[in-house]
Write an enzyme that holds these catalytic residues in place. Structure first.
Site, PDB file in Angstrom:
ATOM      1  N   LYS A 196      24.207 -62.122  -1.436  1.00 54.69           N
ATOM      2  CA  LYS A 196      25.502 -61.927  -2.085  1.00 54.69           C
ATOM      3  C   LYS A 196      25.784 -60.428  -2.163  1.00 54.69           C
ATOM      4  O   LYS A 196      25.081 -59.690  -2.855  1.00 54.69           O
ATOM      5  CB  LYS A 196      25.498 -62.550  -3.484  1.00 54.69           C
ATOM      6  CG  LYS A 196      26.836 -62.459  -4.205  1.00 54.69           C
ATOM      7  CD  LYS A 196      26.740 -63.164  -5.557  1.00 54.69           C
ATOM      8  CE  LYS A 196      28.056 -63.105  -6.326  1.00 54.69           C
ATOM      9  NZ  LYS A 196      27.963 -63.800  -7.631  1.00 54.69           N
ATOM     10  N   LYS A 249      27.524 -64.719   1.004  1.00 58.87           N
ATOM     11  CA  LYS A 249      28.797 -64.495   0.323  1.00 58.87           C
ATOM     12  C   LYS A 249      29.098 -63.003   0.319  1.00 58.87           C
ATOM     13  O   LYS A 249      28.250 -62.228  -0.111  1.00 58.87           O
ATOM     14  CB  LYS A 249      28.703 -65.026  -1.111  1.00 58.87           C
ATOM     15  CG  LYS A 249      29.970 -64.837  -1.937  1.00 58.87           C
ATOM     16  CD  LYS A 249      29.779 -65.317  -3.374  1.00 58.87           C
ATOM     17  CE  LYS A 249      31.066 -65.113  -4.172  1.00 58.87           C
ATOM     18  NZ  LYS A 249      30.911 -65.507  -5.590  1.00 58.87           N
TER      19      LYS A 249
END
Length: 327
Positions: A196, A249
């Site tokens: 992330k 992400k």
């Protein structure tokens, strides 16, 4: 010219049906996870200004939304909660009667076959908007793990099929796995937000979840967008700690990372088509600058082609409709 030799690649592109016959990558409705934002109260449906078509919804409206998704053939959703009360220890995140826990119970009661994923983070529930315990302006890693473990267990008790921790604390997968196993939830998988990045593409989500940090940023725990090798280290650690899925992400600017993880790990890879990616397409489409359907399908196909097995996307219902129309 008669003696020229070269490959005739265009032979396989002559008609729509021929192109479909040799198409290498396909989108399917079951590829998608549909996100919902559930808030306290009744008869509330607030459109997120920066995300047209995305709503903060009270549970009654959220159930209608989920019903529509199920009718479209979507098989999995992820639940984000927007609580009324926030504090420094994120107590509503692991409260038995918290908004996410209540939503999970209601959704599983109504749609028992639907895969319900619980977002497991603290930023929506902390008064400071960070994903962990804060002391003197510093996010304290190990104390945060205890709260994340409590949150995951409470979500599993509510009926979540998958726990999806998104906090990027070191050791979060092992802490959650141990807590779930000790409580008898050995069968509940962990969908780790393994890679992330500290991305500028998250802005609209923070409007939707009311989760913007009140000071500083998240760069001490989310990854530097310039780093590639660090993604391997993060993913490898989560695999060793017991993750069942690995998520990247954002997705669109990190297709190379999706491919790297697909090539090196034997777990399902999840791409999160994040709020900023959604908002840019919606804004351009509303201005008549792009063909929304064509751009969305091309964008999501690129994620699948890069190696994503599953795509978490706010476009899920739109794409499900488009795929139905093509049949």
């Amino acid at each position: 010219m008669n003696n020229m030799q070269f490959a005739r690649h265009r032979r396989l592109r002559q008609t729509a049906n021929l192109r479909a016959m040799v198409r290498e990558t396909h989108l399917h409705t079951e590829d998608f996870i549909y996100p919902i934002f559930v808030i306290e109260g009744e008869k509330i449906k607030n459109e997120v200004p920066s995300m047209p078509g995305v709503y903060q919804q009270s549970l009654d409206y959220a159930l209608e939304d989920v019903s529509e998704a199920v009718d479209l053939g979507i098989r999995s959703i992820i639940v984000f909660g927007v609580p009324n009360e926030k504090n420094d220890i994120a107590s509503q995140a692991y409260c038995e009667h918290g908004i996410v826990q209540r939503a999970i119970r209601a959704i599983k009661d109504a749609f028992p076959e639907l895969v319900v994923i619980a977002d497991t983070c603290l930023c929506h529930y902390t008064s400071h908007g960070h994903c962990g315990i804060v002391e003197n302006g510093t996010i304290i890693n190990d104390d945060t793990l205890e709260l994340l473990a409590k949150t995951a267990v409470s979500q599993a008790k509510a009926g979540a099929d998958i726990i999806a921790p998104s906090n990027m604390m070191d050791g979060f997968v092992t802490a959650i796995r141990q807590a779930l196993d000790e409580e008898g939830f050995t069968y509940v998988p962990i969908m780790s937000y393994a890679v992330k990045y500290a991305s500028a593409f998250y802005g609209p989500f923070r409007d939707a979840a009311h989760s913007a940090p009140q000071f500083g940023d998240r760069k001490t725990y989310q990854m530097d967008p310039a780093n590639r090798l660090e993604a391997f280290r993060e993913a490898q650690a989560d695999v060793e700690q017991g993750a069942d899925f690995l998520m990247v992400k954002p997705a669109l600017s990190y297709l190379d990372i999706i491919r790297d993880l697909k090539n090196h790990f034997h777990l399902p890879i999840v791409a999160y088509n994040v709020s900023g990616e959604y908002a840019m397409v919606k804004a351009a489409a509303q201005n008549g600058w792009i063909d929304e359907k064509a751009v969305v399908l091309e964008m999501l196909t690129s994620m699948k082609r890069a190696g994503a097995d599953v795509i978490l996307t706010y476009f899920a219902k739109d794409v499900a409709r488009w795929l139905k129309e093509e049949k």
